[in-house]
Scaffold this motif. Sequence first.
Motif, PDB file in Angstrom:
ATOM      1  N   ASN A 133     -31.392   3.762  39.378  1.00 29.77           N
ATOM      2  CA  ASN A 133     -30.675   4.056  38.137  1.00 29.77           C
ATOM      3  C   ASN A 133     -29.762   2.886  37.810  1.00 29.77           C
ATOM      4  OD1 ASN A 133     -31.662   6.793  37.709  1.00 29.77           O
ATOM      5  ND2 ASN A 133     -30.426   7.351  39.483  1.00 29.77           N
TER       6      ASN A 133
ATOM      7  N   GLU B 297     -26.719   1.279  34.657  1.00 27.27           N
ATOM      8  CA  GLU B 297     -25.904   1.413  33.445  1.00 27.27           C
ATOM      9  C   GLU B 297     -25.432   0.025  33.028  1.00 27.27           C
ATOM     10  OE1 GLU B 297     -22.688   4.098  34.023  1.00 27.27           O
ATOM     11  OE2 GLU B 297     -23.967   5.854  34.371  1.00 27.27           O
TER      12      GLU B 297
ATOM     13  N   THR C 262     -30.962   5.904  26.387  1.00 26.27           N
ATOM     14  CA  THR C 262     -31.463   6.222  27.727  1.00 26.27           C
ATOM     15  C   THR C 262     -32.912   5.764  27.793  1.00 26.27           C
ATOM     16  OG1 THR C 262     -29.989   8.132  27.953  1.00 26.27           O
ATOM     17  CG2 THR C 262     -31.897   8.030  29.422  1.00 26.27           C
TER      18      THR C 262
ATOM     19  N   ARG D  58     -36.420   4.953  30.006  1.00 29.85           N
ATOM     20  CA  ARG D  58     -37.209   5.219  31.203  1.00 29.85           C
ATOM     21  C   ARG D  58     -38.242   4.104  31.343  1.00 29.85           C
ATOM     22  NH1 ARG D  58     -37.409  10.237  33.003  1.00 29.85           N
ATOM     23  NH2 ARG D  58     -37.918   9.179  34.951  1.00 29.85           N
TER      24      ARG D  58
ATOM     25  N   ARG E 158     -38.644  10.879  38.943  1.00 22.76           N
ATOM     26  CA  ARG E 158     -37.524   9.948  39.044  1.00 22.76           C
ATOM     27  C   ARG E 158     -37.883   8.702  39.847  1.00 22.76           C
ATOM     28  NH1 ARG E 158     -34.159  10.970  35.006  1.00 22.76           N
ATOM     29  NH2 ARG E 158     -34.151  13.217  34.660  1.00 22.76           N
TER      30      ARG E 158
ATOM     31  N   SER F  38     -37.823   4.756  36.594  1.00 26.27           N
ATOM     32  CA  SER F  38     -36.381   4.562  36.761  1.00 26.27           C
ATOM     33  C   SER F  38     -35.674   4.782  35.428  1.00 26.27           C
ATOM     34  CB  SER F  38     -36.096   3.154  37.287  1.00 26.27           C
ATOM     35  OG  SER F  38     -36.768   2.935  38.509  1.00 26.27           O
ATOM     36  N   THR F  39     -34.355   4.998  35.500  1.00 29.72           N
ATOM     37  CA  THR F  39     -33.561   5.308  34.313  1.00 29.72           C
ATOM     38  C   THR F  39     -32.482   4.249  34.109  1.00 29.72           C
ATOM     39  OG1 THR F  39     -33.899   7.681  34.686  1.00 29.72           O
ATOM     40  CG2 THR F  39     -32.133   7.055  33.182  1.00 29.72           C
TER      41      THR F  39
ATOM     42  N   ASN G 223     -29.295   3.497  31.461  1.00 30.17           N
ATOM     43  CA  ASN G 223     -28.423   3.905  30.366  1.00 30.17           C
ATOM     44  C   ASN G 223     -27.802   2.650  29.749  1.00 30.17           C
ATOM     45  OD1 ASN G 223     -28.724   6.774  30.683  1.00 30.17           O
ATOM     46  ND2 ASN G 223     -27.447   6.635  32.498  1.00 30.17           N
TER      47      ASN G 223
END
Length: 292
Positions: free
Chosen positions: A80, A82, A125, A127, A218, A222-223, A225
């Motif tokens: 993840n 950000e 967001t 992916r 997940r 992957s994520t 932000n």
Amino acid sequence: MKKIFIPLSLLLLFSCNKSENQEEVKTQLMEVISEDKVPPPPPPKQEVPISAMVSAKEENIELKVSAPENNVIAKKIIKNGEIEIQIAEIREAQNQTTAIVKKNNAYIQTERFVNTDIDERLFLTIRVPHKNFDGLVNSFSNGIGSVLSKSISSDDVTEEYTDVSIKLGNKKIYLEKYRDMLRSAKTTKDMLEIQENIRELEDEIDVSEGRLRFIDDRVNYSTLNLVLYKEKVRSSTTSNIGFRSRFGDSFTEGWNSFVTFFLGIISFWPFLLLIPIIILIWRKWQKSRLKK
């Protein structure tokens, strides 16, 4: 002669009696052996309640259930990130973001835009396939603006995934055993009791399978932000907020103007160093002129 015949007759009679006794004993022994070979009668059948059968079968299942074979499970890593980026124009940065997303085979899951008197913010967001995560992050870090903040995390969920998989396999074995017991149940009470156990197991299996699907999603994607930030230029005349805020803006503008003026003067420091030199030269020139 008579004396010899009488003992011989007695001896012969004794021998015959002895052989007859031996034959009789042998016959009795054979009868006893044949009686021993006959199996004993089976014990009387007893009716066992279904609850006892359920307990017994559960214990039997516990003995037979073992962990599945130790198959090698690939590492399960969830990534993840950000990133907050300050940009010049929202629309231009949004177009650049779309191009970067397509290049890395990613997709935008959610998008939210916020416009205030202070700034404009676009929250995205994204992916992205696990293998393209690092490339996506580097593209945003080096491409569309000034990075204000950045954080990346990696979570190893291999142990959790393995544990859930083993428990799921065991629950499916329990479920099949209960279904076999349901087919042999004889009373309505027994059927209801077994069906309740089956329903609970099916619910637990659904939860476990859902957890595995979530982990796989997940891990595979992957994520990231992403926040695109544009600060607005504010003034007391263009601000539409209340008097107190406008007064604060005016005070801030005055202070900013003073700081700008002061920094502007400092930026001329090389010329300021020339002033004393020019004054010194001018005085010497004046003195030399007066002497003449």
